[in-house]
Write an enzyme that holds these catalytic residues in place. Structure first.
Site, mmCIF file in Angstrom:
data_model
loop_
_atom_site.group_PDB
_atom_site.id
_atom_site.type_symbol
_atom_site.label_atom_id
_atom_site.label_comp_id
_atom_site.label_asym_id
_atom_site.label_seq_id
_atom_site.Cartn_x
_atom_site.Cartn_y
_atom_site.Cartn_z
ATOM 1 N N SER A 1 0.832 -1.202 0.000
ATOM 2 C CA SER A 1 0.000 0.000 0.000
ATOM 3 C C SER A 1 0.873 1.261 0.000
ATOM 4 C CB SER A 1 -0.972 -0.045 1.192
ATOM 5 O OG SER A 1 -1.996 0.901 1.060
ATOM 6 N N HIS B 1 -4.792 -1.609 -3.926
ATOM 7 C CA HIS B 1 -6.146 -2.026 -3.488
ATOM 8 C C HIS B 1 -7.171 -1.770 -4.596
ATOM 9 C CE1 HIS B 1 -4.140 -2.323 0.298
ATOM 10 N NE2 HIS B 1 -4.048 -1.026 0.467
#
Length: 243
Positions: free
Chosen positions: A134, A170
């Site tokens: 991330s 994501h």
């Protein structure tokens, strides 16, 4: 034993719930360790939790996961102060750097204060595998979409830029991600952008994309480019290899 070439594995995964511990290393962290080329001793992984505020519980969970996996884990905290005056030597003593998720905007600001960008560049060029999830994926790129400022995503463009691309994370689990990346690429705010569903990692050798890998069957990776004639974004799904 450094990797043969400067290597980055940028991911939307890497850890999972453990069976007897809070966390276990997933396939992507094990792949990053394999990329380092370590043989005959325990691999050494440096966990960097800046984006999550250097939480002691997260540090302990990663260290415990490392023990289960047979990996020596140490932590590079910036709160309340770095662990050493010689951060370059500290980072270079590891085989893999794993950067956790959280606020990429805060991470980049703190890294700049402590000069970590150049430290990580030196480590990357020396063969230490740079990896993360991330925020720990976006940071190596030119920029990407982030919730660092609130629930409505914004674009950061001050990534370390070791990789001259944008990065989307994501991609399949947060509905704002895909349209925000498309908007940024179409307008030219981001360059061509590599994106990952949860559980997917992007392997780069030097600055060249090599392959997409996944620890989750059915998850994908994508390349978003700008069509200059129409100022629109075009998305291509990439081949993804199951680890």
């Amino acid at each position: 034993m450094p990797a043969e070439q400067p290597t980055i594995l940028a991911t939307s995964g890497g850890v999972r719930a453990g069976s007897r511990t809070f966390l276990e290393f997933g396939g992507l962290i094990h792949f990053a360790l394999d990329l380092s080329g370590v043989h005959g001793r325990k691999p050494r992984l440096c966990h960097v939790g800046t984006a999550g505020g250097d939480q002691r519980a997260s540090n302990a969970n990663m260290a415990e996961a490392g023990r289960v996996a047979g990996v020596d884990v140490s932590v590079l905290n910036l709160f309340p102060m770095p662990p050493t005056d010689d951060l370059e030597d500290f980072v270079l003593s590891h085989d893999v750097v794993w950067v956790g998720g959280g606020s990429v905007a805060n991470l980049l600001a703190l890294w700049e204060v402590h000069g970590l960008g150049e430290v990580f560049r030196t480590a990357w060029q020396a063969g230490v595998v740079l990896s993360g999830v991330s925020a720990g994926s976006i940071c190596w790129h030119a920029g990407g979409a982030t919730d660092s400022f609130g629930p409505d995503l914004r674009i950061v463009t001050n990534g370390l830029g070791f990789l001259p691309y944008g990065n989307g994370v994501h991609y399949d689990s947060e509905e704002q991600r895909r349209p925000k990346v498309h908007e940024a690429v179409a307008s030219g705010v981001l360059p061509q952008t590599y994106c990952t569903d949860d559980g997917v990692g992007l392997l780069y050798r030097g600055t060249e994309f090599v392959e997409a890998v996944t620890e989750r069957a059915g998850a994908g990776a994508y390349l978003v480019t700008r069509d200059g004639s129409s100022a629109t974004a075009q998305e291509e799904e990439l081949d993804t290899r199951l680890l």
